[in-house]
Design a protein around this motif. Structure first.
Motif, mmCIF file in Angstrom:
data_model
loop_
_atom_site.group_PDB
_atom_site.id
_atom_site.type_symbol
_atom_site.label_atom_id
_atom_site.label_comp_id
_atom_site.label_asym_id
_atom_site.label_seq_id
_atom_site.Cartn_x
_atom_site.Cartn_y
_atom_site.Cartn_z
ATOM 1 N N ARG A 276 39.296 49.337 116.935
ATOM 2 C CA ARG A 276 39.764 50.231 117.983
ATOM 3 C C ARG A 276 39.693 51.696 117.561
ATOM 4 N NH1 ARG A 276 38.693 46.427 119.995
ATOM 5 N NH2 ARG A 276 39.885 44.926 121.220
ATOM 6 N N ARG A 277 39.762 51.958 116.254
ATOM 7 C CA ARG A 277 39.713 53.343 115.789
ATOM 8 C C ARG A 277 38.868 53.405 114.514
ATOM 9 N NH1 ARG A 277 44.332 54.841 117.117
ATOM 10 N NH2 ARG A 277 45.536 54.164 115.308
ATOM 11 N N LEU A 278 37.917 54.337 114.503
ATOM 12 C CA LEU A 278 36.996 54.505 113.378
ATOM 13 C C LEU A 278 37.143 55.904 112.801
ATOM 14 C CD1 LEU A 278 34.471 53.524 111.706
ATOM 15 C CD2 LEU A 278 33.083 54.640 113.470
ATOM 16 N N TYR A 279 37.391 55.983 111.507
ATOM 17 C CA TYR A 279 37.374 57.262 110.795
ATOM 18 C C TYR A 279 36.021 57.414 110.112
ATOM 19 C CZ TYR A 279 42.429 57.671 111.422
ATOM 20 O OH TYR A 279 43.689 57.794 111.957
ATOM 21 N N VAL A 280 35.348 58.527 110.382
ATOM 22 C CA VAL A 280 34.058 58.795 109.760
ATOM 23 C C VAL A 280 34.294 59.739 108.584
ATOM 24 C CG1 VAL A 280 31.708 59.631 110.069
ATOM 25 C CG2 VAL A 280 32.910 58.542 111.980
ATOM 26 N N VAL A 281 34.136 59.214 107.373
ATOM 27 C CA VAL A 281 34.337 59.997 106.143
ATOM 28 C C VAL A 281 33.050 60.769 105.895
ATOM 29 C CG1 VAL A 281 34.948 59.892 103.700
ATOM 30 C CG2 VAL A 281 35.882 58.193 105.296
ATOM 31 N N ARG A 282 32.992 61.990 106.354
ATOM 32 C CA ARG A 282 31.722 62.717 106.369
ATOM 33 C C ARG A 282 31.487 63.500 105.082
ATOM 34 N NH1 ARG A 282 32.441 68.458 108.572
ATOM 35 N NH2 ARG A 282 30.184 68.468 108.335
ATOM 36 N N ASP A 283 30.223 63.773 104.817
ATOM 37 C CA ASP A 283 29.802 64.692 103.772
ATOM 38 C C ASP A 283 29.391 66.001 104.437
ATOM 39 O OD1 ASP A 283 30.187 62.650 102.015
ATOM 40 O OD2 ASP A 283 28.061 62.321 101.567
ATOM 41 N N ARG A 284 29.604 67.096 103.755
ATOM 42 C CA ARG A 284 29.230 68.398 104.308
ATOM 43 C C ARG A 284 27.760 68.703 104.020
ATOM 44 N NH1 ARG A 284 32.687 72.226 106.114
ATOM 45 N NH2 ARG A 284 34.944 71.874 105.970
ATOM 46 N N ASP A 285 26.861 68.058 104.743
ATOM 47 C CA ASP A 285 25.435 68.349 104.646
ATOM 48 C C ASP A 285 24.786 67.942 105.958
ATOM 49 O OD1 ASP A 285 24.916 65.541 104.561
ATOM 50 O OD2 ASP A 285 25.172 65.552 102.395
ATOM 51 N N PRO A 286 23.560 68.397 106.232
ATOM 52 C CA PRO A 286 22.925 68.087 107.524
ATOM 53 C C PRO A 286 22.779 66.590 107.776
ATOM 54 C CG PRO A 286 21.776 69.892 106.451
ATOM 55 C CD PRO A 286 22.766 69.369 105.453
ATOM 56 N N ALA A 287 22.434 65.824 106.735
ATOM 57 C CA ALA A 287 22.293 64.377 106.925
ATOM 58 C C ALA A 287 23.636 63.760 107.297
ATOM 59 C CB ALA A 287 21.735 63.727 105.669
ATOM 60 N N GLY A 288 24.711 64.241 106.633
ATOM 61 C CA GLY A 288 26.039 63.744 106.958
ATOM 62 C C GLY A 288 26.449 64.079 108.371
ATOM 63 N N ASP A 289 26.105 65.280 108.827
ATOM 64 C CA ASP A 289 26.426 65.671 110.204
ATOM 65 C C ASP A 289 25.688 64.792 111.204
ATOM 66 O OD1 ASP A 289 28.071 67.671 109.282
ATOM 67 O OD2 ASP A 289 26.562 69.259 109.485
ATOM 68 N N GLY A 290 24.412 64.512 110.916
ATOM 69 C CA GLY A 290 23.642 63.666 111.824
ATOM 70 C C GLY A 290 24.184 62.253 111.891
ATOM 71 N N ALA A 291 24.532 61.694 110.728
ATOM 72 C CA ALA A 291 25.094 60.351 110.695
ATOM 73 C C ALA A 291 26.412 60.298 111.457
ATOM 74 C CB ALA A 291 25.299 59.904 109.249
ATOM 75 N N ARG A 292 27.249 61.320 111.254
ATOM 76 C CA ARG A 292 28.531 61.370 111.960
ATOM 77 C C ARG A 292 28.319 61.401 113.472
ATOM 78 N NH1 ARG A 292 30.991 67.022 111.841
ATOM 79 N NH2 ARG A 292 29.119 67.204 113.132
ATOM 80 N N ASP A 293 27.443 62.282 113.940
ATOM 81 C CA ASP A 293 27.230 62.412 115.383
ATOM 82 C C ASP A 293 26.721 61.116 115.984
ATOM 83 O OD1 ASP A 293 28.035 65.014 115.082
ATOM 84 O OD2 ASP A 293 26.011 65.869 115.168
ATOM 85 N N SER A 294 25.787 60.465 115.303
ATOM 86 C CA SER A 294 25.239 59.207 115.806
ATOM 87 C C SER A 294 26.294 58.117 115.831
ATOM 88 C CB SER A 294 24.050 58.779 114.941
ATOM 89 O OG SER A 294 23.526 57.542 115.367
ATOM 90 N N LEU A 295 27.095 58.056 114.770
ATOM 91 C CA LEU A 295 28.120 57.020 114.673
ATOM 92 C C LEU A 295 29.216 57.241 115.710
ATOM 93 C CD1 LEU A 295 28.744 54.516 113.040
ATOM 94 C CD2 LEU A 295 29.960 55.939 111.390
ATOM 95 N N VAL A 296 29.627 58.484 115.892
ATOM 96 C CA VAL A 296 30.656 58.801 116.884
ATOM 97 C C VAL A 296 30.174 58.434 118.286
ATOM 98 C CG1 VAL A 296 31.855 60.716 118.018
ATOM 99 C CG2 VAL A 296 31.813 60.569 115.527
ATOM 100 N N ALA A 297 28.909 58.741 118.573
ATOM 101 C CA ALA A 297 28.363 58.412 119.898
ATOM 102 C C ALA A 297 28.324 56.908 120.123
ATOM 103 C CB ALA A 297 26.964 59.016 120.040
ATOM 104 N N ARG A 298 27.903 56.148 119.111
ATOM 105 C CA ARG A 298 27.873 54.692 119.243
ATOM 106 C C ARG A 298 29.270 54.130 119.437
ATOM 107 N NH1 ARG A 298 26.221 52.181 114.364
ATOM 108 N NH2 ARG A 298 26.628 50.272 115.517
ATOM 109 N N ALA A 299 30.222 54.643 118.671
ATOM 110 C CA ALA A 299 31.602 54.159 118.788
ATOM 111 C C ALA A 299 32.156 54.446 120.179
ATOM 112 C CB ALA A 299 32.472 54.806 117.716
ATOM 113 N N ALA A 300 31.925 55.669 120.660
ATOM 114 C CA ALA A 300 32.436 56.048 121.979
ATOM 115 C C ALA A 300 31.858 55.165 123.072
ATOM 116 C CB ALA A 300 32.124 57.513 122.254
ATOM 117 N N SER A 301 30.589 54.798 122.936
ATOM 118 C CA SER A 301 29.959 53.958 123.965
ATOM 119 C C SER A 301 30.581 52.572 124.032
ATOM 120 C CB SER A 301 28.458 53.837 123.692
ATOM 121 O OG SER A 301 28.201 53.040 122.544
ATOM 122 N N LEU A 302 31.278 52.163 122.955
ATOM 123 C CA LEU A 302 31.926 50.852 122.902
ATOM 124 C C LEU A 302 33.440 50.949 123.093
ATOM 125 C CD1 LEU A 302 29.965 49.371 119.863
ATOM 126 C CD2 LEU A 302 29.643 48.808 122.281
#
Length: 347
Positions: A276-302
């Motif tokens: 029901r709730r996902l915490y994304v432990v992000r890294d401060r780099d462009p790859a980390g930002d991209g992974a976070r955005d993709s993961l957040v979008a997938r989670a929100a869609s569900l």
């Protein structure tokens, strides 16, 4: 792998170029004869394009890609290697065959898997399970010394980690096999079945990673799976690296967490049905930002609430080592959902 075998794999992948892109570059989209995405790490954007149609080989072949931002280019085997962070070509070929559902070749009698001799195909899930079974619990080992050097001293709930004192390491296909100590992590699916393993080769005294070009390598079936700490139910924290995830776990020992091992794999993790709730432990780099955005979008869609946990430094292990557990605890307290403060942080 013989050149003709690699060429045949590239051609077969090219015939399924759009399916390959949808699987490994899910943040992109089709635009005419091309697939557009930010980069080979699946960052949203338009600077990288993959040809979806064309001849089987040569100039303009289907599957050829170019990133206009940095000039990098290659075929779909290169795409798989870069997207999944693979090093050994045999692992790239293994993943390509898995995607194409091709039969695997017979293992060569002169090859050995990473942990020792075996009849299992090198790099296969079976070989990863054998490697992990041969390893030992980490308390009192060089693996514990290594983690302590990263300020990770609480090892509660880390059964997914073990130590192998004589783990095979091969710099490249032309070099002899070496034997080095390693931290070994089990990669598992949602049911807890081991599908792969991750190795971090260590310095002889455990003071850091081994002084080799690629001290970290993964093997087996990785996509969608992860190194897991605790059993996830309604709440889960997910990040890239093992040390990155173990760092917030020093002050949140009861919160289930997983390490996906790369930004591309983080974006592709599978969710437990009860989440029901996902915490994304992000890294401060462009790859980390991209992974976070993709993961957040997938989670929100569900219908899953997604919350980013952001470090002050480059990643949470930097925060833990440079600022200490007290400061990390205070920073996380400001980012957690109120329900999780009571459940996981407050004692």
């Amino acid at each position: 792998m013989p050149r003709h075998d690699a060429s045949e794999l590239a051609i077969r992948l090219g015939r399924e170029a759009e399916a390959v892109c949808r699987h490994y570059l899910s943040s992109g989209h089709r635009a005419g004869r091309y697939w557009l995405v930010g980069d080979v790490q699946n960052t949203p954007g338009r600077s990288m394009f993959v040809r979806l149609t064309g001849p089987e080989s040569g100039k303009g072949a289907a599957g050829k890609w170019t990133d206009m931002a940095d000039g990098s280019h290659g075929d779909l085997l290169d795409l798989i290697r870069e997207a999944l962070g693979l090093v050994d070509f045999k692992d790239v070929a293994e993943e390509a065959r898995r995607f194409l559902a091709l039969p695997h070749p017979e293992p060569e009698s002169t090859r050995m898997p990473a942990g020792g001799p075996s009849s299992s195909t090198p790099g296969s899930p079976e070989a990863s399970r054998r490697l992990f079974a041969m390893a030992e619990a980490i308390p009192g080992t060089l693996a514990a010394t290594y983690l302590s050097g990263r300020a990770i001293t609480s090892l509660s709930g880390t059964a997914a980690l073990r130590y192998h004192p004589r783990c095979y390491y091969r710099p490249d296909e032309h070099s002899p096999t070496e034997i080095r100590p390693a931290l070994v992590a089990a990669v598992t699916d949602l049911s807890g079945h081991q599908t792969g393993a991750h190795r971090t080769w260590l310095a002889p005294d455990g003071s850091g990673k081994a002084a080799v070009e690629t001290p970290r390598r993964a093997m087996g079936d990785l996509l969608g799976h992860a190194v897991r700490f605790g059993a996830a139910a309604e709440v889960l924290a997910a990040g890239e690296g093992i040390e990155t995830v173990l760092s917030p776990r020093q002050v949140l020992p009861r919160m289930p967490m997983l390490a996906a091992l790369s930004a591309a794999h983080l974006a592709a993790i599978l969710f437990p049905p009860s989440l029901r709730r996902l915490y994304v432990v992000r890294d401060r780099d462009p790859a980390g930002d991209g992974a976070r955005d993709s993961l957040v979008a997938r989670a929100a869609s569900l219908g899953i609430e997604a919350i980013s946990l952001t470090p002050r430094e480059g990643d949470f292990n930097d925060d833990l080592r440079q600022r200490g557990a007290g400061a990390l605890r205070a920073a996380l307290k400001d980012q957690l959902h109120p329900e999780d403060l009571r459940r996981f942080l407050e004692r």
